[in-house]
Design a protein around this motif. Sequence first.
Motif, PDB file in Angstrom:
ATOM      1  N   LYS A  87       0.837  -1.209   0.000  1.00 16.15           N
ATOM      2  CA  LYS A  87       0.000   0.000   0.000  1.00 16.15           C
ATOM      3  C   LYS A  87       0.872   1.259   0.000  1.00 16.15           C
ATOM      4  CE  LYS A  87      -4.539  -0.036   2.090  1.00 16.15           C
ATOM      5  NZ  LYS A  87      -5.304  -0.082   3.312  1.00 16.15           N
ATOM      6  N   LEU A  88       1.915   1.246   0.831  1.00 17.40           N
ATOM      7  CA  LEU A  88       2.816   2.393   0.917  1.00 17.40           C
ATOM      8  C   LEU A  88       3.542   2.604  -0.409  1.00 17.40           C
ATOM      9  CD1 LEU A  88       4.122   4.660   2.566  1.00 17.40           C
ATOM     10  CD2 LEU A  88       5.807   2.991   3.366  1.00 17.40           C
ATOM     11  N   LYS A  89       4.002   1.533  -1.032  1.00 13.14           N
ATOM     12  CA  LYS A  89       4.691   1.648  -2.330  1.00 13.14           C
ATOM     13  C   LYS A  89       3.761   2.266  -3.377  1.00 13.14           C
ATOM     14  CE  LYS A  89       8.785  -0.464  -2.121  1.00 13.14           C
ATOM     15  NZ  LYS A  89      10.028   0.219  -2.245  1.00 13.14           N
ATOM     16  N   GLU A  90       2.513   1.838  -3.388  1.00 12.60           N
ATOM     17  CA  GLU A  90       1.543   2.384  -4.342  1.00 12.60           C
ATOM     18  C   GLU A  90       1.299   3.868  -4.060  1.00 12.60           C
ATOM     19  OE1 GLU A  90      -0.525   2.303  -7.705  1.00 12.60           O
ATOM     20  OE2 GLU A  90       0.557   0.584  -6.922  1.00 12.60           O
ATOM     21  N   GLN A  91       1.183   4.217  -2.791  1.00 13.65           N
ATOM     22  CA  GLN A  91       0.986   5.608  -2.394  1.00 13.65           C
ATOM     23  C   GLN A  91       2.210   6.444  -2.800  1.00 13.65           C
ATOM     24  OE1 GLN A  91       0.550   6.148   1.846  1.00 13.65           O
ATOM     25  NE2 GLN A  91      -0.372   8.159   1.606  1.00 13.65           N
ATOM     26  N   LEU A 118       2.504   9.578  -5.308  1.00 12.85           N
ATOM     27  CA  LEU A 118       3.063  10.807  -4.744  1.00 12.85           C
ATOM     28  C   LEU A 118       4.244  11.307  -5.573  1.00 12.85           C
ATOM     29  CD1 LEU A 118       3.086  12.856  -2.399  1.00 12.85           C
ATOM     30  CD2 LEU A 118       4.544  11.260  -1.162  1.00 12.85           C
ATOM     31  N   TYR A 119       5.097  10.394  -6.011  1.00  9.42           N
ATOM     32  CA  TYR A 119       6.258  10.781  -6.808  1.00  9.42           C
ATOM     33  C   TYR A 119       5.821  11.381  -8.151  1.00  9.42           C
ATOM     34  CZ  TYR A 119       9.106   8.146  -3.449  1.00  9.42           C
ATOM     35  OH  TYR A 119       9.720   7.687  -2.319  1.00  9.42           O
ATOM     36  N   GLU A 140       4.391  16.417   1.777  1.00  6.94           N
ATOM     37  CA  GLU A 140       3.907  15.043   1.586  1.00  6.94           C
ATOM     38  C   GLU A 140       5.072  14.085   1.308  1.00  6.94           C
ATOM     39  OE1 GLU A 140       0.306  14.211  -0.769  1.00  6.94           O
ATOM     40  OE2 GLU A 140       0.078  16.389  -0.911  1.00  6.94           O
ATOM     41  N   ILE A 141       6.015  14.533   0.488  1.00 11.79           N
ATOM     42  CA  ILE A 141       7.201  13.714   0.198  1.00 11.79           C
ATOM     43  C   ILE A 141       7.992  13.488   1.486  1.00 11.79           C
ATOM     44  CG2 ILE A 141       9.485  13.771  -0.907  1.00 11.79           C
ATOM     45  CD1 ILE A 141       7.574  13.088  -2.999  1.00 11.79           C
ATOM     46  N   ALA A 142       8.114  14.527   2.304  1.00 12.43           N
ATOM     47  CA  ALA A 142       8.846  14.386   3.570  1.00 12.43           C
ATOM     48  C   ALA A 142       8.180  13.357   4.476  1.00 12.43           C
ATOM     49  CB  ALA A 142       8.932  15.741   4.277  1.00 12.43           C
ATOM     50  N   LEU A 143       6.868  13.298   4.433  1.00  9.20           N
ATOM     51  CA  LEU A 143       6.131  12.389   5.303  1.00  9.20           C
ATOM     52  C   LEU A 143       6.060  10.968   4.749  1.00  9.20           C
ATOM     53  CD1 LEU A 143       4.478  12.128   7.901  1.00  9.20           C
ATOM     54  CD2 LEU A 143       2.465  12.825   6.592  1.00  9.20           C
ATOM     55  N   TYR A 144       5.748  10.823   3.481  1.00 13.46           N
ATOM     56  CA  TYR A 144       5.487   9.500   2.914  1.00 13.46           C
ATOM     57  C   TYR A 144       6.578   8.960   1.985  1.00 13.46           C
ATOM     58  CZ  TYR A 144       0.781  10.291   4.637  1.00 13.46           C
ATOM     59  OH  TYR A 144      -0.300  10.551   5.429  1.00 13.46           O
ATOM     60  N   GLY A 145       7.479   9.816   1.545  1.00 14.30           N
ATOM     61  CA  GLY A 145       8.512   9.372   0.618  1.00 14.30           C
ATOM     62  C   GLY A 145       9.585   8.559   1.318  1.00 14.30           C
ATOM     63  N   ASP A 146      10.372   7.860   0.521  1.00 13.26           N
ATOM     64  CA  ASP A 146      11.496   7.135   1.106  1.00 13.26           C
ATOM     65  C   ASP A 146      12.524   8.146   1.602  1.00 13.26           C
ATOM     66  OD1 ASP A 146      14.066   6.983  -0.960  1.00 13.26           O
ATOM     67  OD2 ASP A 146      12.155   7.361  -1.953  1.00 13.26           O
ATOM     68  N   ASP A 147      13.441   7.687   2.406  1.00  9.19           N
ATOM     69  CA  ASP A 147      14.394   8.555   3.085  1.00  9.19           C
ATOM     70  C   ASP A 147      15.221   9.401   2.109  1.00  9.19           C
ATOM     71  OD1 ASP A 147      15.605   9.394   5.603  1.00  9.19           O
ATOM     72  OD2 ASP A 147      17.400   8.321   4.914  1.00  9.19           O
TER      73      ASP A 147
END
Length: 144
Positions: A41-45, A49-50, A78-85
Amino acid sequence: MNDTLMTAIIAAGSALLGGAIPSIINYFSISKQKNIELNSKLKEQQKDLYLKYLLVLQKGINEMTNENFLELQNINLEIALYGDDKTSKLANQYYTTLVNQSNNNIPMDPESHKEFQSKIFNAMRKHLKLDTYEEFYIIGYNPN
């Protein structure tokens, strides 16, 4: 101790152990499945987002208005919250550099834009398990 009692205790212990093992295995299997589903789910989100980030960036490069800049601020959060590091850090560095240079009335040179955009784009692709590009940058279009 009586042989019958000993046999009953051993049988009860075996039954208890035999019932517990499948339950323990089932518990760990369910936990693993939940983690897989959450990661999926996170990968899809993140994928959505990207793409949204790149589209907002394109919009701002085409024409930087107050509205477009606000969109860039929001998507950066949003990128800061949900994106990869790595993607989150690079996007924040790019945003911070844009703001700092804008506040000091120093336009960012095209090579710096290209470098940031390429690093961000490739961090996204790498996180999504896709091949990276040698170079990537967004070209602005403003027919006015």
